[in-house]
Design an enzyme around this catalytic site. Structure first.
Site, PDB file in Angstrom:
ATOM      1  N   ASN A 216      13.323   3.284 -11.382  1.00  0.00           N
ATOM      2  CA  ASN A 216      12.661   3.899 -10.229  1.00  0.00           C
ATOM      3  C   ASN A 216      13.734   4.150  -9.176  1.00  0.00           C
ATOM      4  OD1 ASN A 216      10.275   3.527 -11.587  1.00  0.00           O
ATOM      5  ND2 ASN A 216       9.448   2.005 -10.185  1.00  0.00           N
TER       6      ASN A 216
ATOM      7  N   TRP B   6       7.184  10.858  -9.256  1.00  0.00           N
ATOM      8  CA  TRP B   6       6.247  10.132  -8.402  1.00  0.00           C
ATOM      9  C   TRP B   6       5.846  11.082  -7.275  1.00  0.00           C
ATOM     10  CZ3 TRP B   6       3.639   5.714  -8.973  1.00  0.00           C
ATOM     11  CH2 TRP B   6       2.836   5.325  -7.899  1.00  0.00           C
TER      12      TRP B   6
ATOM     13  N   ASN C  31       6.623  -3.665 -13.195  1.00  0.00           N
ATOM     14  CA  ASN C  31       7.182  -2.637 -12.346  1.00  0.00           C
ATOM     15  C   ASN C  31       7.882  -3.307 -11.164  1.00  0.00           C
ATOM     16  OD1 ASN C  31       7.207   0.312 -11.184  1.00  0.00           O
ATOM     17  ND2 ASN C  31       6.476  -0.986  -9.522  1.00  0.00           N
ATOM     18  N   GLU C  32       9.183  -3.088 -11.058  1.00  0.00           N
ATOM     19  CA  GLU C  32       9.980  -3.546  -9.926  1.00  0.00           C
ATOM     20  C   GLU C  32       9.781  -5.020  -9.576  1.00  0.00           C
ATOM     21  OE1 GLU C  32      10.294   0.776  -7.634  1.00  0.00           O
ATOM     22  OE2 GLU C  32       9.115  -0.835  -6.712  1.00  0.00           O
TER      23      GLU C  32
ATOM     24  N   GLU D  56      10.234   6.649 -11.985  1.00  0.00           N
ATOM     25  CA  GLU D  56       9.758   7.170 -10.697  1.00  0.00           C
ATOM     26  C   GLU D  56      10.904   7.896 -10.006  1.00  0.00           C
ATOM     27  OE1 GLU D  56       7.911   4.485  -7.924  1.00  0.00           O
ATOM     28  OE2 GLU D  56       6.717   3.503  -9.482  1.00  0.00           O
TER      29      GLU D  56
ATOM     30  N   GLN E 233      -2.970   1.826  -6.506  1.00  0.00           N
ATOM     31  CA  GLN E 233      -2.757   3.012  -5.676  1.00  0.00           C
ATOM     32  C   GLN E 233      -3.684   4.165  -6.031  1.00  0.00           C
ATOM     33  OE1 GLN E 233       1.674   2.644  -6.528  1.00  0.00           O
ATOM     34  NE2 GLN E 233       1.739   3.580  -4.514  1.00  0.00           N
TER      35      GLN E 233
ATOM     36  N   PHE F 217       3.172  11.675  -1.516  1.00  0.00           N
ATOM     37  CA  PHE F 217       4.180  11.928  -2.554  1.00  0.00           C
ATOM     38  C   PHE F 217       3.645  12.801  -3.689  1.00  0.00           C
ATOM     39  CE2 PHE F 217       6.407   8.432  -0.577  1.00  0.00           C
ATOM     40  CZ  PHE F 217       7.737   8.566  -0.964  1.00  0.00           C
TER      41      PHE F 217
ATOM     42  N   HIS G 187       1.891  -3.848 -12.042  1.00  0.00           N
ATOM     43  CA  HIS G 187       2.540  -3.012 -11.035  1.00  0.00           C
ATOM     44  C   HIS G 187       2.210  -3.625  -9.676  1.00  0.00           C
ATOM     45  CE1 HIS G 187       4.039   1.242 -10.006  1.00  0.00           C
ATOM     46  NE2 HIS G 187       3.896   0.616  -8.847  1.00  0.00           N
TER      47      HIS G 187
ATOM     48  N   GLU H 229       0.033   4.495  -0.436  1.00  0.00           N
ATOM     49  CA  GLU H 229       1.462   4.193  -0.547  1.00  0.00           C
ATOM     50  C   GLU H 229       1.797   2.847   0.110  1.00  0.00           C
ATOM     51  OE1 GLU H 229       3.870   5.443  -2.194  1.00  0.00           O
ATOM     52  OE2 GLU H 229       2.985   7.311  -2.961  1.00  0.00           O
ATOM     53  N   TRP H 230       1.177   1.783  -0.421  1.00  0.00           N
ATOM     54  CA  TRP H 230       1.472   0.420  -0.024  1.00  0.00           C
ATOM     55  C   TRP H 230       1.412   0.227   1.493  1.00  0.00           C
ATOM     56  CZ3 TRP H 230       0.279  -1.753  -4.232  1.00  0.00           C
ATOM     57  CH2 TRP H 230       0.694  -1.241  -5.462  1.00  0.00           C
TER      58      TRP H 230
ATOM     59  N   TYR I  72      14.998   6.533  -5.768  1.00  0.00           N
ATOM     60  CA  TYR I  72      14.654   7.460  -4.703  1.00  0.00           C
ATOM     61  C   TYR I  72      15.828   7.765  -3.776  1.00  0.00           C
ATOM     62  CZ  TYR I  72       9.756   6.548  -5.887  1.00  0.00           C
ATOM     63  OH  TYR I  72       8.554   6.431  -6.542  1.00  0.00           O
TER      64      TYR I  72
END
Length: 516
Positions: free
Chosen positions: A339, A463, A198-199, A414, A51, A479, A153, A470-471, A341
């Site tokens: 992470n 984040w 990551n995730e 995040e 990213q 962000f 990631h 952003e993917w 949100y």
């Protein structure tokens, strides 16, 4: 920052009582001297290699799965990719200056696997990649900023996907261990916080169930893919990630940890999932949904086995660990990264009929997930359609992990909210990010409540440091604490930079005053 922005900052912070909630440091109840957060608490900002770095084929870097995926038509909403991203590969010194200005004491970033090993274990080490991360780590430490480093990631060398199907093959376990070994060897003497993945829950679900992420594998009603098996492959991929994680942890424990003195953990995407009613069925369904989303990985990594709810529903469809693998899983983790949100409601689908939607299938736990109850969103809607601001969700998530995993050390790795990019908007409008300030302030307040209840939380990473790729949203969602002009790549501080800087400064001042 120009005079207009300085005036805005003065206006917002000079009159915070009428505009913002959190201009003052959060403090312990009954004390005005000590910050709620520990003296050595990590206040940071987060990023990831794909990213941020760009330089996708520079200095010997190999292609990874996202390099290939993002170039396929129709995959990214604005047709963009991370070839340049925000060019941190070339502009890291400027970005370090920005971090220094904010006053963060830790920076979370990831290493690009394909920059170190373009061909995985089938090729040579790319020394230029090693040199780059050495420079970044040294420059961070020179500024008193702790490196917080993720090994993977979302990205994996495309070579491994082409050779044997990446996470669908047990061969990947050897590759990840080899890669982790090299990183511990090259950088471990200076890195005290390592993250394996990551995730991984997002990788398994989006890569192998819905197919919206690489390698775009899915089947049936779960997505529109040319290949894949949504009912089996997510569990195979997850199993291989869990064993790869365990192999890296075992290696670090045996070979490096005593000498290097670091810690190793994993980061999960952790939505809070709340029962939509007080019925026992919905309460059990919410627990089941957490098991099928987050505990799917954390239970094996910490407790050495898959959640009981998954075993009960999936039975033999869930892969089994060998005796040796179970022995390695006992090494656990030193910390869990969260992470977080947003939050959702959960409705039971075993004893009640559910409309088609997320979570209703057997392989998702038979628990319908929705952001609305009686037509009302959980929390405050934001500019990002999938984020509803519900700070209690972070507090609940932290307390849930505290209770389930014996108060293991936690980091909020995040947390943040985005703005939708508007080409017709002025930069002044983009920089005036009061929504982000309120979001972060409210979530830090919720975090402080969890800490007061005894949760062992040791850091918070916003984040993100910069607007970035952003993917699937490409560059349409922003962000960043810092605005980035995606043509010139110029970084400009938003009001949230001033707020976060002051928050951190107040925390430090509170502890210094208390220490006398």
């Amino acid at each position: 920052m120009d005079h207009f922005i300085l005036f805005q900052a003065f206006f917002v912070f000079g009159f915070c009582s009428s505009i913002l909630v959190y201009c003052n440091p959060i403090s312990v109840k009954g004390s005005s001297d000590i910050s709620q957060f520990a003296r050595n608490f990590l206040f940071g900002a987060a990023s990831s290699a794909y990213q941020f770095e760009g330089a996708f084929s520079t200095d010997g870097k190999g292609l990874n799965n996202w390099d290939i995926f993002a170039h396929k038509p129709g995959k990214i909403v604005d047709g963009s990719n991370g070839d340049v991203a925000v060019d941190q590969y070339h502009q890291y010194l400027e970005d370090l200056h920005l971090m220094d200005y904010v006053g963060i004491n830790s920076y979370r970033f990831s290493i690009s696997w394909a920059r170190i090993l373009p061909g995985g274990r089938f090729g040579l080490v790319n020394q230029a990649g090693v040199d780059y991360y050495n420079k970044v780590i040294d420059a961070l430490l020179q500024r008193g900023i702790e490196p917080f480093v993720t090994l993977s990631h979302y990205d994996i060398p495309q070579e491994l996907e082409d050779r044997y199907g990446a996470w669908l093959s047990a061969e990947v376990q050897k590759d990840f261990k080899y890669y982790a070994d090299l990183c511990f060897k090259f950088f471990g003497a200076r890195v005290k916080y390592w993250v394996t993945f990551n995730e991984p829950n997002v990788v398994a679900i989006r890569g192998y169930r819905s197919g919206t992420y690489p390698p775009s594998r899915c089947s049936g009603a779960f997505g529109n893919c040319s290949v894949g098996d949504s009912e089996k492959e997510p569990f195979t991929a997850a199993h291989n990630m869990i064993i790869s994680h365990s192999a890296a942890v075992s290696l670090y424990r045996a070979k490096y940890q005593k000498e290097q003195g670091g810690n190793i953990g994993v980061i999960m995407n952790a939505m809070w999932l709340e029962p939509i009613s007080n019925s026992s069925e919905d309460k059990v369904a919410a627990e089941r949904a957490l098991a099928f989303y987050m505990n799917w990985f954390l239970d094996p990594m910490i407790l050495g086995k898959y959640p009981a709810e998954m075993n009960h529903i999936l039975g033999s469809d869930l892969p089994a660990f060998s005796k040796k693998e179970i022995e390695n899983l006992k090494n656990g983790v030193d910390f869990v990264g969260i992470n977080h949100y947003t939050s959702f409601y959960i409705k039971d689908c075993i004893y009640s009929a559910c409309e088609p939607g997320p979570g209703v299938s057997k392989i998702e736990g038979l628990a319908f997930r929705t952001a609305q109850k009686d037509g009302v969103c959980i929390g405050q809607p934001t500019a990002v359609d999938w984020i509803n601001a519900y700070p209690q969700g972070l507090e609940n998530t932290v307390m849930y992990i505290k209770e389930r995993y014996n108060n293991i050390p936690m980091f909020i790795t995040e947390n943040g909210v985005g703005q939708q990019d508007n080409p017709n908007s002025t930069i002044e409008a983009s920089i005036n990010d009061v929504e982000r300030i309120n979001y972060i302030g409210n979530y830090l307040d919720a975090l402080s409540r969890a800490i007061r209840k005894g949760a062992n939380v040791r850091g918070y990473f916003a984040w993100s440091l910069l607007d970035n790729f952003e993917w699937l949203s490409g560059y349409t969602t922003r962000f960043g604490l810092y605005h980035v002009n995606m043509v010139t790549l110029k970084r400009t501080a938003r009001l949230s930079v001033t707020w976060y800087k002051q928050f951190i400064a107040n925390h430090t001042a509170s502890w210094n005053a208390w220490a006398g």
